[in-house]
Design an enzyme around this catalytic site. Structure first.
Site, PDB file in Angstrom:
ATOM      1  N   LEU A  76       2.319   7.203   0.283  1.00 35.35           N
ATOM      2  CA  LEU A  76       1.057   7.698   0.857  1.00 35.35           C
ATOM      3  C   LEU A  76       0.745   7.035   2.191  1.00 35.35           C
ATOM      4  CD1 LEU A  76      -1.141   7.777  -2.377  1.00 35.35           C
ATOM      5  CD2 LEU A  76      -0.325   9.753  -1.083  1.00 35.35           C
ATOM      6  N   GLY A  77       1.236   5.827   2.347  1.00 33.71           N
ATOM      7  CA  GLY A  77       0.952   5.157   3.620  1.00 33.71           C
ATOM      8  C   GLY A  77       1.357   3.697   3.577  1.00 33.71           C
TER       9      GLY A  77
ATOM     10  N   GLY B  82       0.244  -0.249   5.162  1.00 32.17           N
ATOM     11  CA  GLY B  82      -0.735  -1.049   5.879  1.00 32.17           C
ATOM     12  C   GLY B  82      -0.131  -2.396   6.219  1.00 32.17           C
ATOM     13  N   ASN B  83      -0.961  -3.305   6.668  1.00 32.39           N
ATOM     14  CA  ASN B  83      -0.470  -4.640   6.990  1.00 32.39           C
ATOM     15  C   ASN B  83      -0.102  -5.418   5.737  1.00 32.39           C
ATOM     16  OD1 ASN B  83      -0.624  -5.004   9.932  1.00 32.39           O
ATOM     17  ND2 ASN B  83      -2.750  -4.441   9.596  1.00 32.39           N
ATOM     18  N   GLY B  84      -0.859  -5.157   4.645  1.00 27.41           N
ATOM     19  CA  GLY B  84      -0.671  -5.938   3.430  1.00 27.41           C
ATOM     20  C   GLY B  84       0.436  -5.428   2.530  1.00 27.41           C
ATOM     21  N   GLY B  85       0.880  -4.195   2.727  1.00 27.94           N
ATOM     22  CA  GLY B  85       1.881  -3.622   1.839  1.00 27.94           C
ATOM     23  C   GLY B  85       1.898  -2.116   1.953  1.00 27.94           C
TER      24      GLY B  85
ATOM     25  N   VAL C  36       1.432   1.921  -0.086  1.00 29.71           N
ATOM     26  CA  VAL C  36       0.752   2.663  -1.146  1.00 29.71           C
ATOM     27  C   VAL C  36       1.603   3.880  -1.502  1.00 29.71           C
ATOM     28  CG1 VAL C  36      -1.372   3.847  -1.815  1.00 29.71           C
ATOM     29  CG2 VAL C  36      -1.488   1.907  -0.234  1.00 29.71           C
TER      30      VAL C  36
ATOM     31  N   LYS D 297      -0.854   0.612  -5.084  1.00 31.13           N
ATOM     32  CA  LYS D 297      -0.792  -0.233  -3.893  1.00 31.13           C
ATOM     33  C   LYS D 297       0.022  -1.471  -4.216  1.00 31.13           C
ATOM     34  CE  LYS D 297      -3.559  -2.296  -0.337  1.00 31.13           C
ATOM     35  NZ  LYS D 297      -4.691  -2.025   0.521  1.00 31.13           N
TER      36      LYS D 297
ATOM     37  N   ASP E 178     -14.033  -4.855   4.593  1.00 28.18           N
ATOM     38  CA  ASP E 178     -12.950  -4.179   5.332  1.00 28.18           C
ATOM     39  C   ASP E 178     -13.257  -2.694   5.534  1.00 28.18           C
ATOM     40  OD1 ASP E 178     -10.568  -4.127   6.698  1.00 28.18           O
ATOM     41  OD2 ASP E 178      -9.287  -4.123   4.910  1.00 28.18           O
TER      42      ASP E 178
HETATM   43  P1  ATP Z   1      -4.751  -2.343   6.485  1.00 22.49           P
HETATM   44  O1  ATP Z   1      -3.529  -2.853   5.849  1.00 22.49           O
HETATM   45  O2  ATP Z   1      -4.926  -2.824   7.884  1.00 22.49           O
HETATM   46  O3  ATP Z   1      -5.979  -2.524   5.653  1.00 22.49           O
HETATM   47  P2  ATP Z   1      -4.637   0.411   5.625  1.00 22.49           P
HETATM   48  O4  ATP Z   1      -5.956   0.472   4.954  1.00 22.49           O
HETATM   49  O5  ATP Z   1      -4.188   1.673   6.340  1.00 22.49           O
HETATM   50  O6  ATP Z   1      -4.562  -0.751   6.697  1.00 22.49           O
HETATM   51  P3  ATP Z   1      -3.404   0.253   3.044  1.00 22.49           P
HETATM   52  O7  ATP Z   1      -4.680  -0.091   2.375  1.00 22.49           O
HETATM   53  O8  ATP Z   1      -2.171  -0.418   2.576  1.00 22.49           O
HETATM   54  O9  ATP Z   1      -3.512  -0.022   4.605  1.00 22.49           O
HETATM   55  O10 ATP Z   1      -3.215   1.811   2.910  1.00 22.49           O
HETATM   56  C1  ATP Z   1      -2.188   2.501   3.577  1.00 22.49           C
HETATM   57  C2  ATP Z   1      -2.511   3.994   3.620  1.00 22.49           C
HETATM   58  O11 ATP Z   1      -2.358   4.563   2.323  1.00 22.49           O
HETATM   59  C3  ATP Z   1      -3.958   4.297   4.016  1.00 22.49           C
HETATM   60  O12 ATP Z   1      -4.078   4.411   5.415  1.00 22.49           O
HETATM   61  C4  ATP Z   1      -4.242   5.593   3.304  1.00 22.49           C
HETATM   62  O13 ATP Z   1      -3.953   6.680   4.155  1.00 22.49           O
HETATM   63  C5  ATP Z   1      -3.291   5.590   2.121  1.00 22.49           C
HETATM   64  N1  ATP Z   1      -4.031   5.335   0.857  1.00 22.49           N
HETATM   65  C6  ATP Z   1      -4.488   4.143   0.422  1.00 22.49           C
HETATM   66  N2  ATP Z   1      -5.093   4.239  -0.774  1.00 22.49           N
HETATM   67  C7  ATP Z   1      -5.030   5.552  -1.109  1.00 22.49           C
HETATM   68  C8  ATP Z   1      -5.491   6.314  -2.250  1.00 22.49           C
HETATM   69  N3  ATP Z   1      -6.143   5.741  -3.254  1.00 22.49           N
HETATM   70  N4  ATP Z   1      -5.259   7.650  -2.241  1.00 22.49           N
HETATM   71  C9  ATP Z   1      -4.621   8.232  -1.206  1.00 22.49           C
HETATM   72  N5  ATP Z   1      -4.151   7.585  -0.123  1.00 22.49           N
HETATM   73  C10 ATP Z   1      -4.349   6.254  -0.066  1.00 22.49           C
HETATM   74 MG    MG Z   2      -6.593   0.152   3.006  1.00 19.32          MG
END
Ligand code: ATP
Ligand code: MG
Length: 339
Positions: free
Chosen positions: A14-15, A17-20, A22, A37, A130
């Protein structure tokens, strides 16, 4: 759910981020679809167990403005957090796909975030920490919910060193090392709303989207009150007053401390961006007249630089634009079907 990694089938990513990352997964014993996640944590076993315990608070968070929590478990060396999957993804992805978001929808986003923040704080004494478009999610029923709030102090500490991208939504008082309060989340909401309405990050003329902030890992973590992340501790003058904004030449910007980041024709280091947030007037919903006055005023009240003057999420629920947004006839389900 009694969640085990073996019972979760990966569907797709799904995506990141910096922490890992999803992933969309299926819990095979029940057929339930979830978002998993995966957070890589460099911590001792005792700390990891503590994090897991702290995350259990999320089992008690029930609000239609908060992503549901299904469970968390350790999968060495990661912690996996399973939650409700939102099929339209996060608002940053949505505006990057469809462009600026119409202001009545932005009003519904503001309402949902304020409701979510008020619930978290009033019922659980949790501060989100956040708020940003990637942590505001949407589904095809037109629901808007927030995720990734700071329930676990140990988790915040453990990932702080590798967690950097967030700093630009940070309020002036946080940049200066003050404690986090619910009002810091209100600032982040204000920045996020401008970003959604304009279809770009409000400071993007100063700092480009694809800037590489990795040089600052461990230095600018947003999660350590009063420590490394205040400008003073970075060895910068706490205030660099400018008589006239336009007098700051490109050349002046380049000779700053820190790494210069290439932007859309302009350059600005992350440190300068943080200084900018602290020293310059807050961004606004501009140009004047493009958006309803009530929306402009709401955003202005979120972005009051003095936290003492800024309202809490609960008080902002009584704001005129928010009251209007509550009853505004816009159909979010129809809107979501256009994404
Ligand atoms: P950061 O790491 O800087 O907080 P982030 O919020 O984009 O950035 P993640 O929280 O790891 O990083 O999420 C990565 C991506 O996954 C998000 O940008 C979002 O598009 C997608 N995502 C996260 N949680 C969900 C969810 N519950 N349902 C659908 N998509 C999700
Ligand atoms: Mg996030």
């Amino acid at each position: 759910f009694d969640l085990r990694n073996e019972d979760l089938k990966d569907l797709h990513e799904l995506g990141q981020g910096n922490g890992g990352s999803v992933k969309l997964v299926e819990h095979t014993p029940t057929g339930k679809i979830m978002a998993k996640k995966i957070v890589l944590i460099d911590a001792k076993p005792a700390v990891r167990k503590q994090i897991l315990r702290e995350l259990q608070i999320m089992h008690n968070c029930h609000s239609k403005y908060i992503i549901s929590f299904y469970g968390a478990f350790l999968a060495d060396p990661n912690i996996c957090i399973c939650m409700e999957a939102m099929d339209k993804g996060s608002l940053d992805g949505i505006y990057k796909k469809i462009g600026p978001i119409e202001i009545d929808v932005v009003g519904k986003v503001a309402l949902a975030v304020l409701e979510g923040l008020t619930y978290l704080y009033d019922v659980h004494r949790i501060i989100h920490r956040d708020i940003k478009p990637s942590n505001i999610l949407c589904n095809s029923q037109g629901e808007i919910k927030i995720c990734d709030f700071g329930v676990s102090g140990e988790l915040i500490n453990s990932i702080a060193d590798t967690f950097v991208g967030t700093s630009t939504y940070m309020s002036p008082e946080r940049i200066q090392g003050a404690q986090y309060t619910v009002k810091s989340d209100v600032w982040s909401l204000g920045i996020s709303l401008i970003e959604l309405a304009l279809g770009r990050f409000p400071f993007s003329e100063s700092l480009s989207d694809d800037s590489d902030l990795s040089d600052f890992e461990g230095t600018l973590s947003p999660a350590r009150p009063g420590s490394m992340n205040s400008l003073a501790s970075l060895g910068l003058p706490p205030s660099r007053k400018r008589d006239n904004k336009s007098a700051t030449s490109k050349k002046d910007k380049r000779k700053s401390k820190g790494v210069s980041l290439q932007g859309g024709g302009m350059t600005m280091s992350i440190l300068e961006l943080l200084q900018h947030i602290v020293n310059e007037p807050a961004p606004r919903l501009t140009p004047e007249g493009r958006f309803p006055e009530q929306a402009e005023q709401f955003v202005d009240s979120c972005l009051l630089k003095d936290p003492d003057q800024r309202k809490t999420p609960k008080d902002l629920l009584k704001d005129e634009w928010i009251m209007y947004s509550r009853t505004s006839p816009i159909d979010l389900e129809a809107w979501a079907s256009t994404i």
